[in-house]
Write a protein that holds these residues in place. Structure first.
Motif, mmCIF file in Angstrom:
data_model
loop_
_atom_site.group_PDB
_atom_site.id
_atom_site.type_symbol
_atom_site.label_atom_id
_atom_site.label_comp_id
_atom_site.label_asym_id
_atom_site.label_seq_id
_atom_site.Cartn_x
_atom_site.Cartn_y
_atom_site.Cartn_z
ATOM 1 N N LEU A 138 -4.701 -60.937 -21.980
ATOM 2 C CA LEU A 138 -5.091 -60.897 -23.669
ATOM 3 C C LEU A 138 -3.785 -61.073 -24.048
ATOM 4 C CD1 LEU A 138 -5.398 -56.750 -24.066
ATOM 5 C CD2 LEU A 138 -7.319 -58.443 -24.196
ATOM 6 N N ALA A 139 -2.853 -61.208 -24.165
ATOM 7 C CA ALA A 139 -1.415 -62.471 -24.536
ATOM 8 C C ALA A 139 -1.336 -63.916 -24.094
ATOM 9 C CB ALA A 139 -0.249 -61.949 -23.765
ATOM 10 N N GLY A 140 -2.940 -64.361 -23.481
ATOM 11 C CA GLY A 140 -3.198 -65.363 -23.068
ATOM 12 C C GLY A 140 -2.448 -66.361 -22.153
ATOM 13 N N ALA A 141 -1.701 -66.097 -21.152
ATOM 14 C CA ALA A 141 -0.870 -65.635 -19.759
ATOM 15 C C ALA A 141 -1.294 -67.297 -18.970
ATOM 16 C CB ALA A 141 -0.009 -64.922 -19.527
ATOM 17 N N PRO A 142 -0.883 -67.709 -18.857
ATOM 18 C CA PRO A 142 -2.014 -68.695 -17.932
ATOM 19 C C PRO A 142 -1.758 -67.718 -16.239
ATOM 20 C CG PRO A 142 1.086 -69.020 -17.985
ATOM 21 C CD PRO A 142 0.502 -68.449 -18.751
ATOM 22 N N GLU A 143 -3.336 -68.396 -15.753
ATOM 23 C CA GLU A 143 -3.541 -67.913 -14.543
ATOM 24 C C GLU A 143 -2.813 -67.363 -13.256
ATOM 25 O OE1 GLU A 143 -6.733 -69.601 -11.409
ATOM 26 O OE2 GLU A 143 -8.142 -68.758 -12.898
ATOM 27 N N ASP A 144 -1.899 -67.914 -13.247
ATOM 28 C CA ASP A 144 -0.919 -67.527 -12.275
ATOM 29 C C ASP A 144 -0.123 -65.873 -12.825
ATOM 30 O OD1 ASP A 144 0.440 -69.406 -14.248
ATOM 31 O OD2 ASP A 144 2.308 -69.936 -12.340
ATOM 32 N N VAL A 145 0.148 -66.171 -13.969
ATOM 33 C CA VAL A 145 0.269 -64.890 -14.313
ATOM 34 C C VAL A 145 0.056 -63.412 -14.286
ATOM 35 C CG1 VAL A 145 2.659 -64.201 -16.216
ATOM 36 C CG2 VAL A 145 2.465 -66.889 -15.780
ATOM 37 N N VAL A 146 -1.059 -63.748 -14.783
ATOM 38 C CA VAL A 146 -1.840 -62.971 -14.639
ATOM 39 C C VAL A 146 -2.629 -61.922 -13.653
ATOM 40 C CG1 VAL A 146 -4.486 -61.955 -15.434
ATOM 41 C CG2 VAL A 146 -3.626 -63.543 -16.592
ATOM 42 N N VAL A 147 -2.739 -63.372 -12.162
ATOM 43 C CA VAL A 147 -2.893 -63.016 -10.948
ATOM 44 C C VAL A 147 -1.506 -62.510 -10.381
ATOM 45 C CG1 VAL A 147 -3.170 -63.689 -8.584
ATOM 46 C CG2 VAL A 147 -5.001 -64.521 -10.549
ATOM 47 N N GLY A 148 -0.699 -62.582 -10.289
ATOM 48 C CA GLY A 148 0.998 -62.398 -10.180
ATOM 49 C C GLY A 148 1.258 -61.051 -10.473
ATOM 50 N N LEU A 149 0.968 -60.759 -12.170
ATOM 51 C CA LEU A 149 1.363 -59.426 -12.294
ATOM 52 C C LEU A 149 -0.002 -58.166 -12.395
ATOM 53 C CD1 LEU A 149 1.759 -60.209 -16.090
ATOM 54 C CD2 LEU A 149 3.271 -59.083 -14.355
ATOM 55 N N LEU A 150 -1.237 -58.989 -11.563
ATOM 56 C CA LEU A 150 -2.168 -58.016 -10.681
ATOM 57 C C LEU A 150 -1.335 -57.154 -9.149
ATOM 58 C CD1 LEU A 150 -4.429 -56.908 -10.580
ATOM 59 C CD2 LEU A 150 -5.685 -58.987 -9.259
ATOM 60 N N PHE A 151 -0.544 -58.481 -8.395
ATOM 61 C CA PHE A 151 -0.053 -57.861 -7.890
ATOM 62 C C PHE A 151 0.981 -57.529 -7.679
ATOM 63 C CE2 PHE A 151 -4.092 -60.352 -6.083
ATOM 64 C CZ PHE A 151 -4.192 -59.651 -5.794
ATOM 65 N N HIS A 152 2.251 -57.752 -8.890
ATOM 66 C CA HIS A 152 2.804 -57.316 -8.454
ATOM 67 C C HIS A 152 4.155 -55.687 -8.349
ATOM 68 C CE1 HIS A 152 2.557 -54.297 -11.975
ATOM 69 N NE2 HIS A 152 4.120 -53.926 -12.231
ATOM 70 N N ASP A 153 2.693 -55.268 -8.084
ATOM 71 C CA ASP A 153 3.230 -54.149 -6.721
ATOM 72 C C ASP A 153 2.566 -53.932 -5.574
ATOM 73 O OD1 ASP A 153 5.278 -53.280 -8.604
ATOM 74 O OD2 ASP A 153 4.546 -52.113 -9.951
ATOM 75 N N VAL A 154 1.965 -55.155 -5.004
ATOM 76 C CA VAL A 154 1.421 -54.894 -3.914
ATOM 77 C C VAL A 154 1.708 -54.484 -3.018
ATOM 78 C CG1 VAL A 154 1.135 -57.210 -3.203
ATOM 79 C CG2 VAL A 154 -0.414 -55.807 -2.715
ATOM 80 N N GLY A 155 3.596 -54.380 -2.721
ATOM 81 C CA GLY A 155 4.547 -54.091 -2.063
ATOM 82 C C GLY A 155 4.821 -52.996 -1.921
ATOM 83 N N GLN A 156 3.774 -51.653 -3.013
ATOM 84 C CA GLN A 156 3.836 -50.268 -2.724
ATOM 85 C C GLN A 156 3.055 -49.632 -1.756
ATOM 86 O OE1 GLN A 156 5.527 -47.821 -5.859
ATOM 87 N NE2 GLN A 156 6.435 -49.970 -6.913
ATOM 88 N N VAL A 157 2.058 -50.047 -1.959
ATOM 89 C CA VAL A 157 0.909 -50.025 -1.122
ATOM 90 C C VAL A 157 0.414 -50.307 -0.090
ATOM 91 C CG1 VAL A 157 -0.280 -49.397 -3.744
ATOM 92 C CG2 VAL A 157 -0.965 -51.294 -2.167
ATOM 93 N N ILE A 158 0.900 -51.877 0.654
ATOM 94 C CA ILE A 158 0.646 -52.188 1.546
ATOM 95 C C ILE A 158 1.191 -52.102 2.818
ATOM 96 C CG2 ILE A 158 -1.008 -54.229 0.568
ATOM 97 C CD1 ILE A 158 2.343 -55.699 1.252
ATOM 98 N N HIS A 159 1.957 -51.032 2.647
ATOM 99 C CA HIS A 159 2.531 -50.455 4.020
ATOM 100 C C HIS A 159 2.780 -49.324 4.119
ATOM 101 C CE1 HIS A 159 4.168 -54.699 5.271
ATOM 102 N NE2 HIS A 159 4.309 -54.597 4.109
ATOM 103 N N GLU A 160 2.397 -48.900 4.450
ATOM 104 C CA GLU A 160 1.279 -47.431 4.623
ATOM 105 C C GLU A 160 2.730 -46.510 5.333
ATOM 106 O OE1 GLU A 160 -0.774 -44.852 4.588
ATOM 107 O OE2 GLU A 160 -1.845 -46.494 3.509
ATOM 108 N N GLU A 161 4.021 -47.452 6.213
ATOM 109 C CA GLU A 161 5.214 -46.283 6.832
ATOM 110 C C GLU A 161 6.236 -46.382 5.426
ATOM 111 O OE1 GLU A 161 5.150 -51.282 7.483
ATOM 112 O OE2 GLU A 161 4.052 -49.545 7.225
#
Length: 152
Positions: free
Chosen positions: A42-65
């Motif tokens: 919505l703020a008009g951020a570049p695509e890489d920023v939007v993707v980075g923010l979509l994935f920014h907390d992926v480290g919290q969900v990808i490792h079951e351990e």
């Protein structure tokens, strides 16, 4: 990027995306990530920023351990997520957004009057863990590099 990596991402969020984002937070992991990316879009951020923010907390969900290990996740989900992104063929710039989003929060608290006051109680708890991490002598070159980064 192969579709299997996207499938792994979707599978992780199907399993753990409904988990609370943080202690005492009502928002889920999935909603938090979607909201962050949506606000950037919505703020008009570049695509890489939007993707980075979509994935920014992926480290919290990808490792079951590490599920439920909040101290570990507060201090290392950025490292875990960035490594996962690079291993799965994401560009370095996007992985860097994931890697340094916790340090960016620390620097925003330092630079922006009142920023820290608007953080939730749970985010303040994670901020203390993250400050300890980035306060270590070994991390100082990284801190200096990000302080000089033109996008912050």
């Amino acid at each position: 990027m192969e579709s299997s990596y996207f499938d792994a991402f979707v599978e992780a969020y199907e399993k753990r995306g409904g988990d609370k984002y943080m202690i005492e937070e009502e928002i889920t992991q999935e909603c938090h990530s979607l909201q962050a990316a949506h606000v950037a879009w919505l703020a008009g951020a570049p695509e890489d920023v939007v993707v980075g923010l979509l994935f920014h907390d992926v480290g919290q969900v990808i490792h079951e351990e590490y599920a439920g290990n909040t101290d570990h996740l507060h201090g290392h989900h950025d490292d875990l997520g960035s490594a996962w992104m690079l291993a799965h063929g994401f560009p370095q710039d996007v992985a860097d957004l994931v890697q340094f989003h916790t340090l960016a929060k620390i620097l925003l608290c330092e630079r922006e009057a009142g920023y820290e006051e608007h953080l939730s109680r749970a985010s303040l708890i994670s901020l203390q863990v993250q400050r300890r991490k980035y306060g270590e002598e070994a991390m100082q070159p990284v801190v200096r590099r990000l302080r000089a980064h033109p996008r912050l």
